[in-house]
Design a protein around this motif. Sequence first.
Motif, mmCIF file in Angstrom:
data_model
loop_
_atom_site.group_PDB
_atom_site.id
_atom_site.type_symbol
_atom_site.label_atom_id
_atom_site.label_comp_id
_atom_site.label_asym_id
_atom_site.label_seq_id
_atom_site.Cartn_x
_atom_site.Cartn_y
_atom_site.Cartn_z
ATOM 1 N N GLY A 1 -2.984 -1.784 -1.113
ATOM 2 C CA GLY A 1 -3.269 -2.019 0.311
ATOM 3 C C GLY A 1 -4.725 -1.733 0.651
ATOM 4 O O GLY A 1 -5.647 -2.230 -0.007
ATOM 5 N N THR A 2 -4.929 -0.938 1.674
ATOM 6 C CA THR A 2 -6.281 -0.544 2.104
ATOM 7 C C THR A 2 -7.149 -0.135 0.921
ATOM 8 O O THR A 2 -8.328 -0.485 0.847
ATOM 9 N N MET B 1 -2.245 9.560 7.495
ATOM 10 C CA MET B 1 -1.384 8.365 7.400
ATOM 11 C C MET B 1 -0.212 8.546 6.447
ATOM 12 O O MET B 1 0.866 8.000 6.672
ATOM 13 N N ILE C 1 3.507 7.707 7.391
ATOM 14 C CA ILE C 1 4.185 6.628 6.663
ATOM 15 C C ILE C 1 5.523 7.128 6.107
ATOM 16 O O ILE C 1 6.562 6.487 6.268
ATOM 17 N N GLY D 1 -0.202 -2.058 7.272
ATOM 18 C CA GLY D 1 -1.372 -1.199 7.457
ATOM 19 C C GLY D 1 -1.980 -1.381 8.833
ATOM 20 O O GLY D 1 -1.803 -2.419 9.480
ATOM 21 N N CYS D 2 -2.701 -0.375 9.280
ATOM 22 C CA CYS D 2 -3.303 -0.415 10.617
ATOM 23 C C CYS D 2 -4.706 -1.003 10.573
ATOM 24 O O CYS D 2 -5.225 -1.468 11.581
ATOM 25 N N SER E 1 -6.192 -3.458 8.244
ATOM 26 C CA SER E 1 -6.221 -4.386 7.122
ATOM 27 C C SER E 1 -6.765 -5.753 7.514
ATOM 28 O O SER E 1 -7.092 -6.555 6.642
ATOM 29 N N GLY F 1 0.854 -1.185 0.000
ATOM 30 C CA GLY F 1 0.000 0.000 0.000
ATOM 31 C C GLY F 1 0.890 1.236 0.000
ATOM 32 O O GLY F 1 2.045 1.189 -0.456
ATOM 33 N N SER G 1 0.256 7.277 13.771
ATOM 34 C CA SER G 1 -0.536 6.401 12.884
ATOM 35 C C SER G 1 -1.939 6.923 12.613
ATOM 36 O O SER G 1 -2.102 8.001 12.053
#
Length: 541
Positions: A40-41, A434, A438, A138-139, A141, A12, A429
């Motif tokens: 990703g997300t 994000m 990141i 990811g937070c 996922s 992601g 986070s």
Amino acid sequence: MDEFDAIVIGAGFAGLYQLYRLRELGFTAQGFEAGDGVGGTWYWNRYPGARCDVESMDYSYSFSEELEQEWEWTERYPTQPEILRYLNYVADRFDLRGLIKLATRVTSVVYDNETNRWTVETNRGDVVSARYIIAATGCLSLWQIPAFDGLESFRGSTFHTGNWPRDDIDFAGRRVGVIGTGSTGIQAIPQIAKQAEHLFVFQRTPNYSVPARNHLLTAEYQVSRKKTYREYRERAKYSGGGHSAILPTKSALEETNADRLAEYERRWERGGAPLMQMSYTDLMTSREANQTIAEFVRGKIREIVTDAETAAKLTPVDYPFGAKRLCVDIDYFETYNRGNVTLVDVRSAPIEKITERGIVTGGYEYELDAIVFATGYDAITGPLLNLNIRGRDGRALNDAWSAGPRAYLGLQVAGFPNLFTITGPGSPSVISNMVVSIEQHVDWICECLMHLREHDIESVEPLIEAQEAWVAHVNEAAAATLFPLAKSWYLGDNIPGKPRVFMPYVAGVGAYRRKCEEVVANGYDGFVMTSRQEREVAISK
Ligand code: N01
């Protein structure tokens, strides 16, 4: 066995940038991604209405000025398809696809004391070895469906918003049930209501939500923002939430009632989360200040929703505004004025079971053709624990975190040498933009890896004392706010048995970034770095 300097798990926003930086720095890297595309997300969350509630020109990479200048965002709040196009563009523009194995889920990550290397296995039979593991998982996922009795018996279709099919789903002529009214449910409900014959919303906790006031971006706006992008991004990096906004300086309680209402009204009309972030300094620290904005939003719900009983059910009363993640919507409350939408309160009468025909609550069976679970995620720690990580002496991360996550700066965990987590627990986070967080983590990790290479150091991990002090500090920071006063996924409340620990660091991305910079300036204060010789001596003892 193939050997790499680093394995990056996830492709992601975090994984893509991490792979790009590693390659630029001359490290060999392999990325693994469970999806069969990057994103990703934004690959998985294809539910109707999915969009980001951070503004597009903030929610984008800053690492390449060319990318910044050439990409054209079309809307204030970008839709999922637009973000996914952007991430695919990034993957092509920076030639990253060759570094990523798609449709490949990592199943175990195991450290070997003797060799100081990690072995990674996947569901496709890969067995590879690396010195560094970088979890870009990811937070949000690891999606979750609560264990409803009878779930398997339902004869209609079921969907989870975080694992939405790639084909278009048409709800026309169907009776649809949505369970969950968090940010996701609140985005999906208005869209599904437009299609479905009838929509039943099963709500356990009403949420505060602010209108997005989304609109197309004008060419003039884009040009002017692009001209000042550098200064803008720099301010965002040292801000509170990772947006370049002018922060408030005044307490809500210093203001007269009329001026405060005028301020809330102005921000409500402007739309988006700035209502919470930029109105006053103490909305998230003083109950009294918070009450002023909570009451303002409750009044708006009563104004919008025409049926008084439905409005009352939709009104949050027992937790502070913003303590559960603030939702940003397009016509959410308005949707309950439609004739084909019914709100079902499942707090007073919880869902008893799912049958072959539908959902039973309060002794009544709601007959449905489809159920949409907008029931959220095992957030922040879930995706990491799901990797089956075993560190020094075979210790499982699940054991190390049995009483809640313990990490230094949200970047590393004692006992797990050379394992890095991007936006891990104890870092800003999910409380921040994000993408800003990141990029900061990826840059920090890269600087650390270069330091190790230059100084012939084989491994890095936190000192237990530094880690414990940081965890205590993260908890203190959260305790000074109103966040712990709501049941939320920030605290793991949505997962039965998950230790109740406030996982993100709330003191702001600026304060956090300065702390990370200070740690480096002080010779990686709080980390222990070991050369090959030192490690071999330690093993031989
Ligand atoms: O998940 P949630 P989400 N019976 O956990 C309900 C991000 N995001 O997917 O509140 C009945 O917030 C649960 O009820 P309760 C954003 O950070 C970002 O909506 O626990 N209901 C709740 O209503 C967000 O916060 C964007 O009482 C049950 C819902 O399910 C995060 O993702 C867009 C239940 C879950 O809400 C997660 O949001 C969307 C049960 N047994 C999401 N179990 C952006 O725009 C759970 N619920 C960037």
